[in-house]
Design an enzyme around this catalytic site. Sequence first.
Site, PDB file in Angstrom:
ATOM      1  CE  LYS A 129     -30.434 -38.566 -39.333  1.00 57.07           C
ATOM      2  NZ  LYS A 129     -30.743 -39.745 -40.219  1.00 57.07           N
ATOM      3  CE1 TYR A 217     -35.247 -36.453 -38.953  1.00 58.80           C
ATOM      4  CE2 TYR A 217     -34.398 -38.695 -38.851  1.00 58.80           C
ATOM      5  CZ  TYR A 217     -34.556 -37.502 -39.524  1.00 58.80           C
ATOM      6  OH  TYR A 217     -34.026 -37.358 -40.785  1.00 58.80           O
TER       7      TYR A 217
HETATM    8  P1  NDP Z   1     -26.445 -43.847 -49.223  1.00 55.17           P
HETATM    9  O1  NDP Z   1     -25.737 -45.060 -48.768  1.00 55.17           O
HETATM   10  O2  NDP Z   1     -27.626 -44.018 -50.116  1.00 55.17           O
HETATM   11  O3  NDP Z   1     -25.453 -42.838 -49.953  1.00 55.17           O
HETATM   12  C1  NDP Z   1     -24.189 -42.531 -49.441  1.00 55.17           C
HETATM   13  C2  NDP Z   1     -23.253 -42.190 -50.597  1.00 55.17           C
HETATM   14  O4  NDP Z   1     -21.991 -41.867 -50.024  1.00 55.17           O
HETATM   15  C3  NDP Z   1     -22.973 -43.326 -51.568  1.00 55.17           C
HETATM   16  O5  NDP Z   1     -23.938 -43.442 -52.580  1.00 55.17           O
HETATM   17  C4  NDP Z   1     -21.634 -42.937 -52.113  1.00 55.17           C
HETATM   18  O6  NDP Z   1     -21.820 -41.963 -53.127  1.00 55.17           O
HETATM   19  C5  NDP Z   1     -20.966 -42.218 -50.950  1.00 55.17           C
HETATM   20  N1  NDP Z   1     -19.937 -43.055 -50.281  1.00 55.17           N
HETATM   21  C6  NDP Z   1     -18.629 -42.716 -50.174  1.00 55.17           C
HETATM   22  N2  NDP Z   1     -17.952 -43.647 -49.504  1.00 55.17           N
HETATM   23  C7  NDP Z   1     -18.840 -44.614 -49.185  1.00 55.17           C
HETATM   24  C8  NDP Z   1     -18.711 -45.858 -48.498  1.00 55.17           C
HETATM   25  N3  NDP Z   1     -17.548 -46.275 -47.990  1.00 55.17           N
HETATM   26  N4  NDP Z   1     -19.828 -46.603 -48.354  1.00 55.17           N
HETATM   27  C9  NDP Z   1     -21.015 -46.195 -48.838  1.00 55.17           C
HETATM   28  N5  NDP Z   1     -21.180 -45.015 -49.495  1.00 55.17           N
HETATM   29  C10 NDP Z   1     -20.102 -44.234 -49.674  1.00 55.17           C
HETATM   30  O7  NDP Z   1     -26.876 -43.045 -47.908  1.00 55.17           O
HETATM   31  P2  NDP Z   1     -28.028 -41.971 -47.756  1.00 55.17           P
HETATM   32  O8  NDP Z   1     -28.001 -41.070 -48.906  1.00 55.17           O
HETATM   33  O9  NDP Z   1     -29.292 -42.628 -47.418  1.00 55.17           O
HETATM   34  O10 NDP Z   1     -27.537 -41.211 -46.420  1.00 55.17           O
HETATM   35  C11 NDP Z   1     -26.430 -40.337 -46.447  1.00 55.17           C
HETATM   36  C12 NDP Z   1     -26.441 -39.470 -45.186  1.00 55.17           C
HETATM   37  O11 NDP Z   1     -27.644 -38.722 -45.145  1.00 55.17           O
HETATM   38  C13 NDP Z   1     -26.390 -40.236 -43.879  1.00 55.17           C
HETATM   39  O12 NDP Z   1     -25.629 -39.525 -42.957  1.00 55.17           O
HETATM   40  C14 NDP Z   1     -27.846 -40.270 -43.416  1.00 55.17           C
HETATM   41  O13 NDP Z   1     -27.985 -40.350 -42.013  1.00 55.17           O
HETATM   42  C15 NDP Z   1     -28.332 -38.939 -43.917  1.00 55.17           C
HETATM   43  N6  NDP Z   1     -29.777 -38.943 -44.189  1.00 55.17           N
HETATM   44  C16 NDP Z   1     -30.531 -37.917 -43.705  1.00 55.17           C
HETATM   45  C17 NDP Z   1     -31.871 -37.850 -43.966  1.00 55.17           C
HETATM   46  C18 NDP Z   1     -32.659 -36.679 -43.516  1.00 55.17           C
HETATM   47  O14 NDP Z   1     -33.895 -36.736 -43.595  1.00 55.17           O
HETATM   48  N7  NDP Z   1     -32.026 -35.615 -43.054  1.00 55.17           N
HETATM   49  C19 NDP Z   1     -32.555 -38.925 -44.697  1.00 55.17           C
HETATM   50  C20 NDP Z   1     -31.661 -39.934 -45.225  1.00 55.17           C
HETATM   51  C21 NDP Z   1     -30.322 -39.937 -44.952  1.00 55.17           C
HETATM   52  P3  NDP Z   1     -20.858 -41.899 -54.416  1.00 55.17           P
HETATM   53  O15 NDP Z   1     -21.099 -43.177 -55.152  1.00 55.17           O
HETATM   54  O16 NDP Z   1     -21.349 -40.704 -55.142  1.00 55.17           O
HETATM   55  O17 NDP Z   1     -19.448 -41.767 -53.926  1.00 55.17           O
END
Ligand code: NDP
Length: 382
Positions: A129, A217
Site C-alpha cells: 500500500k 490506514y
Molecule cells: P524503503 O525505502 O526502505 O525500501 C524500498 C526499496 O526499494 C529500496 O531499499 C530499494 O531496494 C528499492 N528501490 C528500487 N528503486 C528505488 C528508488 N528509486 N528509490 C528508493 N528505493 C528503491 O521503503 P519501505 O521498505 O519502507 O517501503 C516499501 C513499500 O512498503 C512502500 O510502498 C511502503 O508504503 C510499504 N510499506 C508498508 C507497510 C505496511 O505495514 N504494510 C510498512 C512499511 C512500508 P533494493 O536496494 O533492494 O533495490
Amino acid sequence: MKDRISRRGVIGLGVGAAALSAVGRTQPSGGVGFAVVGLGKLAQGQIIPGFANCRNARLAALVSGHPEKANRIAAEHRLPSSAVYNYDNFDRIAADPEIDVVYIVLPNFLHAEYTIRALKAGKHVLCEKPMATTVSDAEAMIAAAKVANRKLMIAYRCHYEPLNLEAMRRVRSGSLGKPRLVITKMVRQSDLSDPSDAWRLDMHQSGGGALADMGIYGVSGARYLLDEEPVEVRATARTNRNDPRFKTVEDLIAWEFRFASGAIAQGSTSFDAADEMAFEVIGQHKRLVADPGCFYNGNHLYQWQGGSRAEIAVHEIDQFAREMDWMADVVRGRAPLVSPGEEGLQDMRLMHAILESVGRDGAAVSTNWGYRRAVDPAMAVA
Ligand code: NDP
C-alpha cells in the site's frame, strides 16, 4: 551423498525442516513461491523474516538493485544465485517456475510499473500500500491483472489481523448500537535524512506524503469498520512550507467523511507528530478504542460503556505471514480475494478527494461513486 536443495524444498537425505529452520528458513515443500521486489526496510525487517511463520507461502526469489545485499540475503535463506534478479533482468521471472507470486515492496511510484511487468510475466501480484501514486496507475494495474487473468492483491495487513477483525465483527454485530462516529489518528515523525523517508516526503514518489503512508490506514479503516463507503469528504491541511520536509507534500491533514447511514469518520495524519496508529468507533451505547490499533504488534482493543473499560483479549500474530499465507490461499483457490486492486483504487480515489478538498479550502467533494466492496473482511474465511 550431497542433498539436492530445490527452491521448492529439500530433496534428499539428511536435511529436514528442522535444519532449514535452524538457518532461519522454515518453508513447506511445495508452498506457493514468492519473489520479493525491493529489499528495503519493510522487506528486510518484516516480510522476509515473516516467511518463517508462513504455512503456505515460501520465499523463492529476490529482486534488488544491489546485488551484494541481495546475494547476502539469498545465502542467508538458502536461495541459489539463480533466484536473485535485478530490475533490468526482472522480466526473466516469466521463465522461473519457482515464482508464483511477486510481492512488490518498492517505493510507491514504482508499484504500477513492476506490478504490470509481473502480471505480463504471468505471475500473481501482492502489492504494498498505497497501490500506486495516481488513480490512473491504479486503474491500469487492475486492467493488467484482468488481461493477464492473474490475481492482484493489495497488502492491507489490517484486513487480515485479529484485532481489526474483532473490531469489525463487534461493529457488525450491533453490540455498540448504531455506529455514529469513527476517529482515526495515523501519525508519526519523519526524517528527511533517512532514504526510506526521503521518497515518502516527495509528492511524485509517494503520491501524498503522510496521507499516502499513514493516513491511508484511516481512510481504509473507516470503510472496513463501518462496512460502508463515504459519500462526501471535506479536508483541511496545516503545513509549514519552511520545513524542508514539506516542500512538495502536506504535513497535517484532517478530514471528515460523511456516510449515507448518518455516520461520520474523522481522520487525521501527519509526518510531524509523535507516533500513533489508533482508531475509535463510537456507537449509540458503547465505544471501541484501539490504541494502538495498527502497529505490527503491541496493539490493544478496549470496549467502553459509560465510565467502565474492558480490554478485549486478541491473539497477536505475525501480520505479514498471515497476509502472505492468505495470498497463497487465494492463488490456490482456497480463499476469497479480500483486498483486491479495486479496494486499493477506492482508497486512491478517496485520498485524491481529500487532497482536492484541501486544495479547495475545505470544500465538500463528492465521493459517491457507487463502489461496494466484494468481500467483507470480517466474514471472509480461508
Ligand atoms: P524503503 O525505502 O526502505 O525500501 C524500498 C526499496 O526499494 C529500496 O531499499 C530499494 O531496494 C528499492 N528501490 C528500487 N528503486 C528505488 C528508488 N528509486 N528509490 C528508493 N528505493 C528503491 O521503503 P519501505 O521498505 O519502507 O517501503 C516499501 C513499500 O512498503 C512502500 O510502498 C511502503 O508504503 C510499504 N510499506 C508498508 C507497510 C505496511 O505495514 N504494510 C510498512 C512499511 C512500508 P533494493 O536496494 O533492494 O533495490
